[in-house]
Each structure stands twice: as C-alpha cells, then as structure tokens.
Design a protein around this motif. Structure first.
Motif, PDB file in Angstrom:
ATOM      1  N   HIS A   1     -59.231  10.868  17.312  1.00 21.07           N
ATOM      2  CA  HIS A   1     -58.163  11.491  18.100  1.00 21.07           C
ATOM      3  C   HIS A   1     -58.635  12.808  18.712  1.00 21.07           C
TER       4      HIS A   1
ATOM      5  N   ARG B   1     -57.589  11.010  22.079  1.00 24.94           N
ATOM      6  CA  ARG B   1     -56.679   9.864  22.025  1.00 24.94           C
ATOM      7  C   ARG B   1     -55.255  10.324  21.778  1.00 24.94           C
ATOM      8  N   ASN B   2     -54.322   9.527  22.278  1.00 21.96           N
ATOM      9  CA  ASN B   2     -52.913   9.748  21.993  1.00 21.96           C
ATOM     10  C   ASN B   2     -52.656   9.407  20.526  1.00 21.96           C
ATOM     11  N   VAL B   3     -52.045  10.308  19.796  1.00 25.02           N
ATOM     12  CA  VAL B   3     -51.849  10.127  18.362  1.00 25.02           C
ATOM     13  C   VAL B   3     -50.914   8.956  18.068  1.00 25.02           C
ATOM     14  N   VAL B   4     -49.964   8.694  18.958  1.00 31.71           N
ATOM     15  CA  VAL B   4     -48.977   7.627  18.728  1.00 31.71           C
ATOM     16  C   VAL B   4     -49.526   6.267  19.149  1.00 31.71           C
ATOM     17  N   THR B   5     -50.064   6.185  20.371  1.00 28.23           N
ATOM     18  CA  THR B   5     -50.505   4.886  20.903  1.00 28.23           C
ATOM     19  C   THR B   5     -51.975   4.598  20.636  1.00 28.23           C
ATOM     20  N   ASN B   6     -52.739   5.629  20.269  1.00 29.56           N
ATOM     21  CA  ASN B   6     -54.193   5.520  20.080  1.00 29.56           C
ATOM     22  C   ASN B   6     -54.943   5.179  21.364  1.00 29.56           C
ATOM     23  N   GLU B   7     -54.283   5.293  22.500  1.00 29.36           N
ATOM     24  CA  GLU B   7     -54.949   5.057  23.776  1.00 29.36           C
ATOM     25  C   GLU B   7     -55.763   6.293  24.167  1.00 29.36           C
TER      26      GLU B   7
ATOM     27  N   LYS C   1     -57.240   9.437  26.112  1.00 31.13           N
ATOM     28  CA  LYS C   1     -56.649  10.387  27.049  1.00 31.13           C
ATOM     29  C   LYS C   1     -57.235  10.179  28.443  1.00 31.13           C
TER      30      LYS C   1
ATOM     31  N   PRO D   1     -58.987  16.914  22.723  1.00 29.96           N
ATOM     32  CA  PRO D   1     -58.172  15.745  22.354  1.00 29.96           C
ATOM     33  C   PRO D   1     -58.697  14.507  23.083  1.00 29.96           C
TER      34      PRO D   1
END
Length: 691
Positions: free
Chosen positions: A193, A222-228, A230, A220
């Motif tokens: 992340h 990756r998105n913490v929620v979706t893991n997609e 950035k 940062p």
C-alpha cells in the motif's frame, strides 16, 4: 506481547522459549510444503505473516529499544518459516517499518507505523533499479518539488536522472530511454500500500532544476480499500524465480505521482521549505539514508549465521555415519566460525542501540551469506552425492535456492563489500586529520617505522593481521591520491581515482572480507579471553589460523594490483611514499616459513580441540526442541499440494502436441477436445489415488 525471557545457557538463540514454540510449530506446518504454483505460495506466505503479527510476538519499537530481543526473536521466526517468509516479513518490518522509524517525521511515523506493525498496511522499499542495482548515487528515479502546489512529483518514466542531469522524455521516447529507471526486484511490491522510494531530489532555482542527491520519500501505492494501484503507479510481476517464490518481486513505474512535501522521509537529516529551500542538517545525509538498510543487512547476517549453526549441528551428529564425513580440520573450522559469528552478531545487535555499525553490518552480511553458501555446498557434497540421506539432499536443494538469494538482495555482495574499504579510508582520513601527505612525508615515514611488521613471536597472530590490513588501507589511500598531474581538474582527478578503484576491485573486495573476518575474530578473542574454559581460547586461536589461511592470504595475494605500472608514473612525494608503503606491505606477504609455522600451530590447536567435539555439538544444538523443528524441515519431505486441474490441462496439450507431431491425427477440433475431456475424471481419480 508474549512474555518470554532470554535463556543464557544456549549458544544457539537465547530467546527461544516454550511460549514461542506453538507459533514456530504453526509456521512449519503452514509453509513446509510443496506448492503447485508460486501464486499459492505467495498467498500462504502472506497468511503466515499475518498469523505471526496477530500472535503479537514482535514489537517493532524493539528495533531501537531492545534490538537483541527483536532480532533473536525475528531470527527464530525466519528459520521456522523459511526463506520466503523471512524475506517478506523482513521487507515489512525492517525495510518499510525500519525506514519509518529512522527517517520519517514523528507525525508520519505515528500515522503509518502502527498499521505496518499490525499488517493492516503492507509496505516495501523501492531502491534497486534496472540500470543501477545497489548504486544509490546513480539512481534515475526523480522527485521534483513544485512550490506552487507544495508537492513532490515522483517519476521514473518521463523525468529521469541520466548522465548527471535531469532528462525529460515524452511518452513515446520514454518507452525506450527510461527502461533503466524502473524499480526492479522490489519485494512485496505486488500488494504494498505504501513504498519508501529512493529518488533523486530536484528543487527549482532561477528557472532551473537544482540536483540535491538521493532522498527517501513515502509514496502511497495502492488504495487501502480496493487494493487498486494509485494513479500513475504500475507494478509488473517478475514471475517465477529459482527460489523465494513466496515473495512478490515486481518492476515499478511512477509517472507524475504527486505526494505532499511532508512525505519527504529525511527527518533531522535535511529540511525542505515550502519555497523550495533545501538545507542539510547533518554533514553526510547519505550515511543517514543507509541506516534503514542496516536493519535488513543485520537480519540477513543473523539468520545466515543461524542457518550455518543448524547445518553444522547436522554435520556434527552425522560425522561418523558414512565414508564421506568431513574431517576434523573441516569441522573445527566451521565450529570456530560459528562461535565467532555468534558473538559478533550479539555485538552488532548491541551497537544498534547507539545508532548501529553500518560498516560491520555490511561486512557481516557479505561474510555470513558467503559462509552459508559454502557450507550448504559442502553439505550437498557430503550427503547428496553419497545417496545416504536422499530426503536431506532433496530439501537442501530448496534451502540452497532460497538462501543463495541472500548473497544478492540488500545489496549484491561484490558491490556492497566495496563499502567496507570505503569506510576504512574515511576512518584513515579521520585518524590522520591534520597531516598533509605531500608535505609531511618525513612524519609519515616515522609512523611507518613505528608500525613495522612484526612476526608472531613478537605479537599475536590477530595483531599481526590487523597491522597488515591497515597497511593495505594506507597503500590504497596513497595510490588513489598519487600518480596524476596536479593541474588536473576535480572531475579529471575523480575519473582517475575511479579507474584505479575499478582496476583494484578484486583486491578491494578481498580486503573487505579480511577486515570483516578480523573484526569477528577480535570480538571472539575478547569473549574467549574472559572464559575460564581453555577450549574457547583454543577455538579463537584456531579461527585466527583459518583467517590467515584464507582471507589474509587472499587479500595479500591480490594486493599486487596496487603495483600496477601506471601508479608510478608520477614523480611527486606521494608516489615515492606509495613505493615505500608497498615495500612495507611486502613484509606481510606470507612465505613458506610462515605457512610452515601456521600448519604447526594449527595442528597443535586441533589436537586440543578434537576431544571437545561432543561438548561443542551439545552447545551448538542448544534448544533441542527448536533444532528438532528445523531438522524436520531438512529430514522430512514437504507435504505436496497437487494442482489437478493444471496437471490435466498440461496432459491434454501434451497429448494433442504428440499426435500432431506424429501426423497420426488432423488438427484437433472442438468436438475432439470435448471427447478428450470426458476421460479427465478417470485420470484425476487415478492421480489423486497415487499422489
């Protein structure tokens, strides 16, 4: 956190305790298996790391507060979990977490570190690049500060640092020209992340970009929620490897990735104002930047030493089991090395409380990984070739493939070994501060005469080798400063010195090995002198003869590189002094008489040590429960997980390919493929029954 206290009676690991045993057992149960593909191995490795973090056996703040407890506990977990587990957990805690502890501001640390410690966030260290490997000064990834937005722009696609300047490539050109700027072999990058990214900082000044050198930045990814990923971040899987397939190694691209100025991770090292004013707060920011890497190198050295310990205990217990057993001299050499590295490792842990000893950490990472490599090679010879222990031979292949990678990550050994002589040259400059080498030649000659080569009859072997090592450092320093025209520019002088350094590279690496081995020997000798038991002093003495026989001889053999002809082209005082210094170096070169004396001393020492082999074996084994756990990894075949679907798919394609090659069938139609699939349940049931 689990409450367990060190047990000083064991040489192996003083922090092993019954409280840790269930955690270690579970790690072996989870990871001592053969996975059908590396994707499943990565998944199992991540789940095992999360299990350990949930078990609360590690405190990341112990890296600074109690490094001995942290590293000894970490070492036990790494040995039980195996190479992939140890590497992935090391990236999370030592590289990402350690960088936050050492380099980040208190606010940044408070925001990210608790989640890194719990596994709620995954992190990585993005330093290595395709074109520059461990050469931090040559890194091409850039970070440009934009005062208007108060942001830093991370880029290794369009904006790169090449040929000593900031270079811009448009999207089409960048596909080719910035390939070498990609971050590569970055552990944990596939699910990280956040990344601690090492990049070249540029700040604007009067319409131009001013280069400020390599810095660390928290990015940062990756998105913490979706893991997609950035925007602007792309990670490419580097795929299956020879070993460590439980670790996701990736290639990372950054394109116009913007981060706040506060994400500059150089707290109390440099400052960057919102106007773009950059200021050094310490004399050498690069040395502070290396502090985060020191944790990783310390852990690799510690774990490699314990791997040596476990494998040596196996050699000791099997030494009379068949005709290919190692002889007493070989066993004594490895016993001495294991004891010496144990005490040096503890010294390294204790030094971390005062900021660490990066020179020793780097040298020990190189020395222990190469020792582990050699011992694994010897074990494969003694037992695999004899076919006496086929299971051991099978598992040693997996251990070897995992641990041999430690010779290359956290800095490739031949590259980072050169840091040790570099640090010694800096130490020499500090020792001779105030001397003008070209002016104070008589004073230097007087110093030479005071530190004359002395034989073993006048001084212990360790002191003799230490004097010889410092003569080599002094000779290298003089060679780098002599032999060129004083009218040369600064850039030309640096190019001349770089040529000398590269020409002497093998010698420089051998000198790094010698200095590290002597440092380990000195720590061991001091520890042995405090023991009432004579066998410890005999063991330290035997190690001294082994260091002389291998590292000392190799360094002085390759010191001939210092006598290359072009080094004497100058006629200045420094060149004259270099010739004089090299004549002194010749006084340390091993002779036939010195080898004869060495063999006599070694033989006498070995005769005193052999009766104590059983005692050494007991001390090496230490915690019998844990060693039994590790031996299980080597003496039992791993549990197999068979990918039936993948296997059947491969069988189908293989059958079709053979038919086409023989020409017995026309190209297979959809209906033929359907017919072939009808037999799959039969084959699957048969395979499951056998496997």
């Amino acid at each position: 956190m689990l409450d367990f206290q060190p047990t000083p009676s064991s040489l192996f690991n003083p922090y092993y305790s019954p409280a840790l045993k269930p955690v270690l057992d579970e790690l072996v149960a989870r990871l001592h298996r053969t996975f059908p593909n590396y994707h499943l191995q990565r998944k199992a490795t991540l789940e095992a790391i999360q299990f350990v973090l949930n078990a609360n056996v590690l405190n990341i703040h112990d890296l600074k507060q109690n490094p001995e407890r942290f590293f000894f506990t970490f070492e036990l977990l790494g040995l039980a979990g195996g190479g992939s587990f140890a590497t992935a957990l090391g990236v999370q805690y030592l590289l990402a977490g350690g960088s936050l502890l050492n380099l980040a501001s208190p606010e940044l640390c408070a925001h990210y570190l608790p989640d890194i410690a719990k596994g709620n966030l995954w992190g990585c260290l993005a330093m290595t690049e395709v074109g520059h490997g461990s050469n931090v000064k040559g890194i091409e990834t850039t970070a440009r500060y934009e005062p208007e937005s108060d942001q830093l722009i991370i880029d290794n696609f369009n904006w790169v640092y090449q040929n000593g300047k900031l270079q811009y490539w448009d999207d089409e050109q960048a596909r080719y020209h910035s390939l070498t700027a990609r971050k590569c072999w970055i552990g944990n990058s596939g699910y990280a992340h956040i990344g601690v990214v090492i990049a070249q900082l540029f700040v604007p000044h009067e319409g131009e970009w001013v280069h400020k050198g390599p810095h660390a930045f928290l990015v940062p990814m990756r998105n913490v929620v979706t893991n997609e990923p950035k925007a602007g971040v792309s990670v490419e899987d580097m795929g299956e490897k020879m070993g460590l397939n439980g670790v996701y190694n990736g290639l990372i691209r950054f394109q116009d990735v913007r981060i706040p100025r506060d994400n500059l991770m150089m707290h109390n090292i440099v400052s960057l104002s919102n106007q773009g004013v950059h200021q050094k707060l310490v004399a050498a920011p690069m040395l502070s930047l290396y502090s985060s890497i020191q944790y990783g190198r310390t852990f690799i050295a510690a774990t490699s030493h314990s791997l040596i310990n476990v494998n040596l205990s196996i050699l000791m217990q099997m030494r009379d089991s068949h005709r290919l057993s190692p002889n007493a001299a070989t066993l004594a050499k490895w016993i001495a090395r294991t004891y010496g590295l144990h005490f040096a490792k503890k010294h390294l842990f204790q030094a971390l409380k005062q900021g660490g000893n990066d020179t020793l950490a780097t040298g020990m990472k190189v020395l222990t990984t190469e020792y582990a490599h050699k011992l694994l090679d010897e074990m494969r010879y003694y037992y695999t070739s004899a076919h006496s222990f086929p299971v051991l031979g099978h598992n040693l292949e997996f251990v070897f493939k995992d641990w041999v990678a430690s010779c290359t990550y956290e800095g490739d050994n031949p590259v980072i070994a050169q840091k040790v002589p570099g640090d010694l040259l800096i130490s020499l400059m500090m020792m001779t501060k105030g001397f003008n080498f070209s002016r104070d030649v008589p004073m230097i000659w007087k110093m030479f005469n005071q530190i004359r080569p002395r034989l073993w009859g006048e001084t212990p072997l360790l002191e003799h080798m230490q004097q010889g090592c410092w003569y080599l450092v002094l000779a290298l320093s003089l060679k780098l400063q002599s032999g060129y025209d004083k009218a040369l520019s600064k850039e030309e002088k640096e190019a001349h010195q770089a040529r000398i350094w590269n020409d002497c590279q093998i010698f420089i690496i051998k000198m790094a090995h010698l200095w590290t081995a002597l440092s380990v020997l000195e720590i061991f000798s001091k520890e042995a002198s405090s023991h009432t038991n004579e066998k410890m002093r005999d063991l330290a003495e035997y190690m001294a003869t082994c260091v002389y026989q291998e590292e000392f001889v190799q360094a002085f053999f390759h010191s001939e590189a210092l006598k290359e002809q072009y080094a004497f082209q100058g006629t200045d005082k420094l060149t004259t002094l270099l010739k004089y210094c090299l004549s002194k170096v010749d006084g340390f070169v091993p002779t036939q008489a010195s080898f004869k004396r060495l063999k006599e001393q070694q033989s006498e020492c070995l005769q005193r040590l052999v009766p104590h082999f059983n005692d050494f074996e007991k001390e090496l084994v230490g915690q019998s429960d844990f060693v039994a756990l590790l031996r299980k990894r080597l003496f039992t075949l791993p549990e197999k997980e068979v990918d039936i679907d993948g296997l059947m798919e491969g069988m189908r394609h293989l059958t079709i390919w053979h038919d086409l090659k023989r020409g017995t069938k026309a190209p297979v139609s959809a209906s033929a493929t359907d017919e072939l699939s009808l037999s799959e349940p039969i084959y699957s049931a048969h395979l499951r029954a056998r496997l």
